[in-house]
Design a protein around this motif. Structure first.
Motif, PDB file in Angstrom:
ATOM      1  N   VAL A  76       0.734  -1.192   0.330  1.00  0.00           N
ATOM      2  CA  VAL A  76       0.323   0.117  -0.023  1.00  0.00           C
ATOM      3  C   VAL A  76       1.118   1.041   0.225  1.00  0.00           C
ATOM      4  CG1 VAL A  76      -0.289   0.050   2.255  1.00  0.00           C
ATOM      5  CG2 VAL A  76      -1.528   0.891   0.436  1.00  0.00           C
ATOM      6  N   PHE A  77       0.351   2.025  -0.821  1.00  0.00           N
ATOM      7  CA  PHE A  77       1.545   4.132  -0.899  1.00  0.00           C
ATOM      8  C   PHE A  77      -0.007   4.680  -0.267  1.00  0.00           C
ATOM      9  CE2 PHE A  77       2.242   7.590  -2.476  1.00  0.00           C
ATOM     10  CZ  PHE A  77       3.274   7.339  -2.490  1.00  0.00           C
ATOM     11  N   ALA A  78       1.216   5.268   1.493  1.00  0.00           N
ATOM     12  CA  ALA A  78       0.435   6.061   1.300  1.00  0.00           C
ATOM     13  C   ALA A  78       0.767   7.305   2.002  1.00  0.00           C
ATOM     14  CB  ALA A  78      -0.679   4.995   2.949  1.00  0.00           C
ATOM     15  N   SER A  79       0.473   8.281   1.378  1.00  0.00           N
ATOM     16  CA  SER A  79       0.916   9.517   1.766  1.00  0.00           C
ATOM     17  C   SER A  79       0.312  10.990   1.608  1.00  0.00           C
ATOM     18  CB  SER A  79       1.691   9.952   0.393  1.00  0.00           C
ATOM     19  OG  SER A  79       2.344  11.895   1.000  1.00  0.00           O
ATOM     20  N   GLU A  80       0.610  12.001   2.578  1.00  0.00           N
ATOM     21  CA  GLU A  80      -0.600  12.914   2.859  1.00  0.00           C
ATOM     22  C   GLU A  80      -0.022  14.089   1.964  1.00  0.00           C
ATOM     23  OE1 GLU A  80      -2.309  12.797   6.762  1.00  0.00           O
ATOM     24  OE2 GLU A  80      -3.663  11.612   6.318  1.00  0.00           O
ATOM     25  N   LEU A  81       1.170  13.865   1.296  1.00  0.00           N
ATOM     26  CA  LEU A  81       1.832  14.879   0.984  1.00  0.00           C
ATOM     27  C   LEU A  81       2.468  14.846  -0.330  1.00  0.00           C
ATOM     28  CD1 LEU A  81       4.832  16.150   4.713  1.00  0.00           C
ATOM     29  CD2 LEU A  81       1.976  16.983   3.586  1.00  0.00           C
ATOM     30  N   GLU A  82       2.022  13.864  -0.714  1.00  0.00           N
ATOM     31  CA  GLU A  82       2.950  13.946  -1.833  1.00  0.00           C
ATOM     32  C   GLU A  82       1.617  14.270  -3.155  1.00  0.00           C
ATOM     33  OE1 GLU A  82       5.793  13.345  -4.040  1.00  0.00           O
ATOM     34  OE2 GLU A  82       6.476  11.831  -1.866  1.00  0.00           O
ATOM     35  N   ALA A  83       2.402  14.986  -3.925  1.00  0.00           N
ATOM     36  CA  ALA A  83       1.865  15.395  -5.404  1.00  0.00           C
ATOM     37  C   ALA A  83       0.934  14.886  -6.226  1.00  0.00           C
ATOM     38  CB  ALA A  83       1.926  16.706  -5.529  1.00  0.00           C
ATOM     39  N   ASP A  84       1.353  13.709  -6.410  1.00  0.00           N
ATOM     40  CA  ASP A  84       1.441  12.884  -7.685  1.00  0.00           C
ATOM     41  C   ASP A  84       1.285  11.747  -6.998  1.00  0.00           C
ATOM     42  OD1 ASP A  84       0.097  11.940  -9.254  1.00  0.00           O
ATOM     43  OD2 ASP A  84       2.365  12.633 -10.828  1.00  0.00           O
ATOM     44  N   ALA A 119       4.450  10.937   4.997  1.00  0.00           N
ATOM     45  CA  ALA A 119       3.935  11.113   5.988  1.00  0.00           C
ATOM     46  C   ALA A 119       2.427  10.928   5.765  1.00  0.00           C
ATOM     47  CB  ALA A 119       3.441  12.869   5.880  1.00  0.00           C
ATOM     48  N   PRO A 120       2.143   9.372   6.292  1.00  0.00           N
ATOM     49  CA  PRO A 120       1.170   8.889   5.944  1.00  0.00           C
ATOM     50  C   PRO A 120       0.283   9.046   7.039  1.00  0.00           C
ATOM     51  CG  PRO A 120       2.446   7.626   7.589  1.00  0.00           C
ATOM     52  CD  PRO A 120       3.572   8.844   6.947  1.00  0.00           C
ATOM     53  N   PRO A 121      -1.077   8.857   6.776  1.00  0.00           N
ATOM     54  CA  PRO A 121      -2.354   8.989   7.818  1.00  0.00           C
ATOM     55  C   PRO A 121      -2.011   8.096   9.219  1.00  0.00           C
ATOM     56  CG  PRO A 121      -2.825   7.255   6.270  1.00  0.00           C
ATOM     57  CD  PRO A 121      -1.703   7.681   5.761  1.00  0.00           C
ATOM     58  N   SER A 122      -2.471   8.473   9.860  1.00  0.00           N
ATOM     59  CA  SER A 122      -2.107   7.966  11.309  1.00  0.00           C
ATOM     60  C   SER A 122      -2.585   6.809  12.235  1.00  0.00           C
ATOM     61  CB  SER A 122      -2.309   9.020  13.204  1.00  0.00           C
ATOM     62  OG  SER A 122      -3.606   9.442  12.953  1.00  0.00           O
ATOM     63  N   ASP A 123      -3.868   6.495  11.295  1.00  0.00           N
ATOM     64  CA  ASP A 123      -5.042   5.036  10.781  1.00  0.00           C
ATOM     65  C   ASP A 123      -4.471   4.130  10.139  1.00  0.00           C
ATOM     66  OD1 ASP A 123      -6.052   6.494   9.043  1.00  0.00           O
ATOM     67  OD2 ASP A 123      -7.963   6.460   9.307  1.00  0.00           O
ATOM     68  N   LEU A 124      -3.787   4.106   9.676  1.00  0.00           N
ATOM     69  CA  LEU A 124      -2.836   3.477   8.545  1.00  0.00           C
ATOM     70  C   LEU A 124      -2.715   2.072   9.284  1.00  0.00           C
ATOM     71  CD1 LEU A 124      -0.815   2.442   6.353  1.00  0.00           C
ATOM     72  CD2 LEU A 124       1.297   3.243   7.525  1.00  0.00           C
ATOM     73  N   PHE A 125      -1.997   1.502  10.383  1.00  0.00           N
ATOM     74  CA  PHE A 125      -1.889   0.470  11.169  1.00  0.00           C
ATOM     75  C   PHE A 125      -2.959   0.016  12.100  1.00  0.00           C
ATOM     76  CE2 PHE A 125       1.641   3.838  12.602  1.00  0.00           C
ATOM     77  CZ  PHE A 125       2.585   3.218  10.772  1.00  0.00           C
ATOM     78  N   VAL A 185      13.232  10.151   9.793  1.00  0.00           N
ATOM     79  CA  VAL A 185      12.465   9.228  10.432  1.00  0.00           C
ATOM     80  C   VAL A 185      11.183   9.344  11.103  1.00  0.00           C
ATOM     81  CG1 VAL A 185      12.579   6.900   8.879  1.00  0.00           C
ATOM     82  CG2 VAL A 185      13.580   7.666  10.791  1.00  0.00           C
ATOM     83  N   ASP A 186      11.880  11.113  11.690  1.00  0.00           N
ATOM     84  CA  ASP A 186      11.741  11.707  13.105  1.00  0.00           C
ATOM     85  C   ASP A 186      10.146  11.227  13.319  1.00  0.00           C
ATOM     86  OD1 ASP A 186      12.750  12.976  11.160  1.00  0.00           O
ATOM     87  OD2 ASP A 186      11.463  15.024  11.655  1.00  0.00           O
ATOM     88  N   ALA A 187       9.750  12.048  11.711  1.00  0.00           N
ATOM     89  CA  ALA A 187       8.205  12.019  12.009  1.00  0.00           C
ATOM     90  C   ALA A 187       7.491  10.355  12.262  1.00  0.00           C
ATOM     91  CB  ALA A 187       7.517  13.277  10.725  1.00  0.00           C
ATOM     92  N   LEU A 188       8.173   9.366  11.031  1.00  0.00           N
ATOM     93  CA  LEU A 188       7.502   8.840  11.303  1.00  0.00           C
ATOM     94  C   LEU A 188       7.609   7.889  12.553  1.00  0.00           C
ATOM     95  CD1 LEU A 188       8.638   6.089   8.608  1.00  0.00           C
ATOM     96  CD2 LEU A 188       6.814   6.647   9.072  1.00  0.00           C
ATOM     97  N   LEU A 189       8.478   8.061  13.489  1.00  0.00           N
ATOM     98  CA  LEU A 189       8.556   7.759  14.684  1.00  0.00           C
ATOM     99  C   LEU A 189       7.458   8.022  16.032  1.00  0.00           C
ATOM    100  CD1 LEU A 189      12.902   7.930  14.781  1.00  0.00           C
ATOM    101  CD2 LEU A 189      10.439   5.405  14.947  1.00  0.00           C
ATOM    102  N   ARG A 190       7.112   9.663  15.564  1.00  0.00           N
ATOM    103  CA  ARG A 190       5.969  10.019  16.172  1.00  0.00           C
ATOM    104  C   ARG A 190       4.613   9.718  16.065  1.00  0.00           C
ATOM    105  NH1 ARG A 190       8.802  14.709  15.157  1.00  0.00           N
ATOM    106  NH2 ARG A 190       8.325  15.448  13.518  1.00  0.00           N
ATOM    107  N   LEU A 191       4.295   8.417  15.474  1.00  0.00           N
ATOM    108  CA  LEU A 191       3.452   8.762  14.289  1.00  0.00           C
ATOM    109  C   LEU A 191       2.295   7.812  15.657  1.00  0.00           C
ATOM    110  CD1 LEU A 191       2.881   6.685  10.449  1.00  0.00           C
ATOM    111  CD2 LEU A 191       1.964   9.464  11.657  1.00  0.00           C
ATOM    112  N   PRO A 192       0.858   7.849  16.110  1.00  0.00           N
ATOM    113  CA  PRO A 192       0.426   6.933  17.301  1.00  0.00           C
ATOM    114  C   PRO A 192       0.191   6.289  16.636  1.00  0.00           C
ATOM    115  CG  PRO A 192      -1.004   9.737  16.035  1.00  0.00           C
ATOM    116  CD  PRO A 192       0.180   8.817  15.692  1.00  0.00           C
ATOM    117  N   GLY A 193       0.438   4.854  17.390  1.00  0.00           N
ATOM    118  CA  GLY A 193      -0.161   4.050  17.085  1.00  0.00           C
ATOM    119  C   GLY A 193       1.146   2.586  15.988  1.00  0.00           C
ATOM    120  N   LEU A 194       2.175   4.093  15.830  1.00  0.00           N
ATOM    121  CA  LEU A 194       3.131   2.934  15.236  1.00  0.00           C
ATOM    122  C   LEU A 194       3.836   1.511  16.193  1.00  0.00           C
ATOM    123  CD1 LEU A 194       5.854   2.811  13.137  1.00  0.00           C
ATOM    124  CD2 LEU A 194       7.244   4.093  14.686  1.00  0.00           C
ATOM    125  N   PRO A 195       3.685   0.143  15.930  1.00  0.00           N
ATOM    126  CA  PRO A 195       3.725  -1.180  16.443  1.00  0.00           C
ATOM    127  C   PRO A 195       5.265  -1.205  16.313  1.00  0.00           C
ATOM    128  CG  PRO A 195       2.677  -1.544  15.015  1.00  0.00           C
ATOM    129  CD  PRO A 195       3.025   0.146  14.554  1.00  0.00           C
TER     130      PRO A 195
END
Ligand code: OXD
Length: 314
Positions: A8-16, A52-58, A74-84
């Motif tokens: 799955v490709f998930a990004s809230e910032l990627e233009a295309d 910058a994936p959505p936080s309900d990804l996991f 990966v600083d933003a990824l490490l702050r994502l809520p619910g990251l296993p």
């Protein structure tokens, strides 16, 4: 690769995002690649490729075997809520970014060392006035971080015969540059540096490293180039150091808040050059090739490089 492989490709910032999905499909024709939120059934993805994936990804993709970041940081990824805790995170290793980071660094180094800004102002007044020869020893470069980005930037400066040093946690050596590490090494590194380039990962240990205490330890009339993360910089300390003449200029590509908000003092400060997080873009072809290679390796049960150490935070 197993026939049921799903990505799955998930990004809230990627233009295309569709272009990334198409490129992943080309690189991994055996896999099912889908775009997050496209209406297809969810919950079975083995791998996610994200920026910058959505936080309900996991929650919605509970079977992930690894998460691939489209960037090096990966600083933003490490702050994502619910990251296993046990989910392997794989950062992008270069992906065409390092050479761009080197260009960015050189551009701003040369602008200062060769006084090109002054020549632009002279041209505006039709003045023909050579400003004198360059003394390379007066333009010592110090790069914070000796990973793929920092090393490439340091090598580029050293290749142009600027006395160059790198500082890193591990003391990794970079050809052509002096290498420093640790707190003791940092003091000596800063004391010899006039052009400070930040290419560190953003971690608890490096947040705010570009602060008054750091600026005060640099050589006089110093320049700061930040190509890493806005969280490394204490903005008020930068403005104060410029006002006090400790620093002569700064080139900033990254900011605590992006986009840099309208009316922010950096926009109109003639001593600061602002760019919109473009110093090193992940190039699609190289990035997808790298990620596809690693997905295949993981699927064969092999180890891959670039897996984030959660304790180190990079
Ligand atoms: C990265 C970035 O982390 O582009 O790679 O910021």
């Amino acid at each position: 690769m197993g026939p049921d492989m799903e990505i799955v490709f998930a990004s809230e910032l990627e233009a295309d995002p569709h272009a990334w999905v198409a490129a992943l499909r080309d690189a991994l024709p055996e896999a099912r690649v889908r775009l997050w939120g496209d209406g297809a059934p969810e919950g079975d993805a083995d791998f996610a490729v994200v920026w910058a994936p959505p936080s309900d990804l996991f929650v919605r993709e509970p079977r992930l075997r690894a998460l691939f970041n489209l960037g090096a940081g990966v600083d933003a990824l490490l702050r994502l809520p619910g990251l296993p805790d046990s989910l392997p995170l794989v950062r992008l290793e270069d992906g065409g970014m390092a050479v761009q980071m080197a260009e960015y660094t050189l551009y701003h180094l040369l602008r200062e060392s060769r006084d090109f800004g002054r020549y632009e102002r002279q041209q505006a007044q039709e003045q023909w006035r050579p400003l004198g020869d360059i003394d390379r020893d007066a333009w010592t470069v110090g790069v914070l971080g000796a990973g793929a980005m920092g090393a490439r930037a340091a090598q580029a400066c050293a290749a142009l015969e600027y006395p160059t040093a790198v500082w890193s946690r591990s003391g990794r050596s970079v050809p052509g540059a002096e290498s420093y590490c640790g707190e003791q090494g940092l003091a000596s590194f800063l004391a010899r540096t006039r052009v400070l380039v930040n290419a560190l990962p953003l971690t608890d240990a490096t947040r705010g490293i570009l602060c008054r205490r750091t600026f005060d330890r640099l050589r006089p009339d110093a320049v700061v180039i930040n190509i890493a993360r806005g969280g490394h910089l204490v903005e008020a300390d930068l403005l104060a150091a410029l006002d006090e003449g400790r620093l002569r200029a700064a080139a900033l590509d990254v900011f605590e808040r992006e986009p840099l908000p309208p009316g922010h003092p950096f926009w109109t400060d003639a001593r600061i050059r602002v760019t919109p997080h473009i110093a090193g873009a992940s190039l699609m072809d190289r990035t997808v090739r790298q990620i596809a290679g690693k997905i295949r390796a993981l699927d064969r049960g092999e180890a891959v490089s670039g897996v984030v150490d959660r304790d180190r935070q990079y």
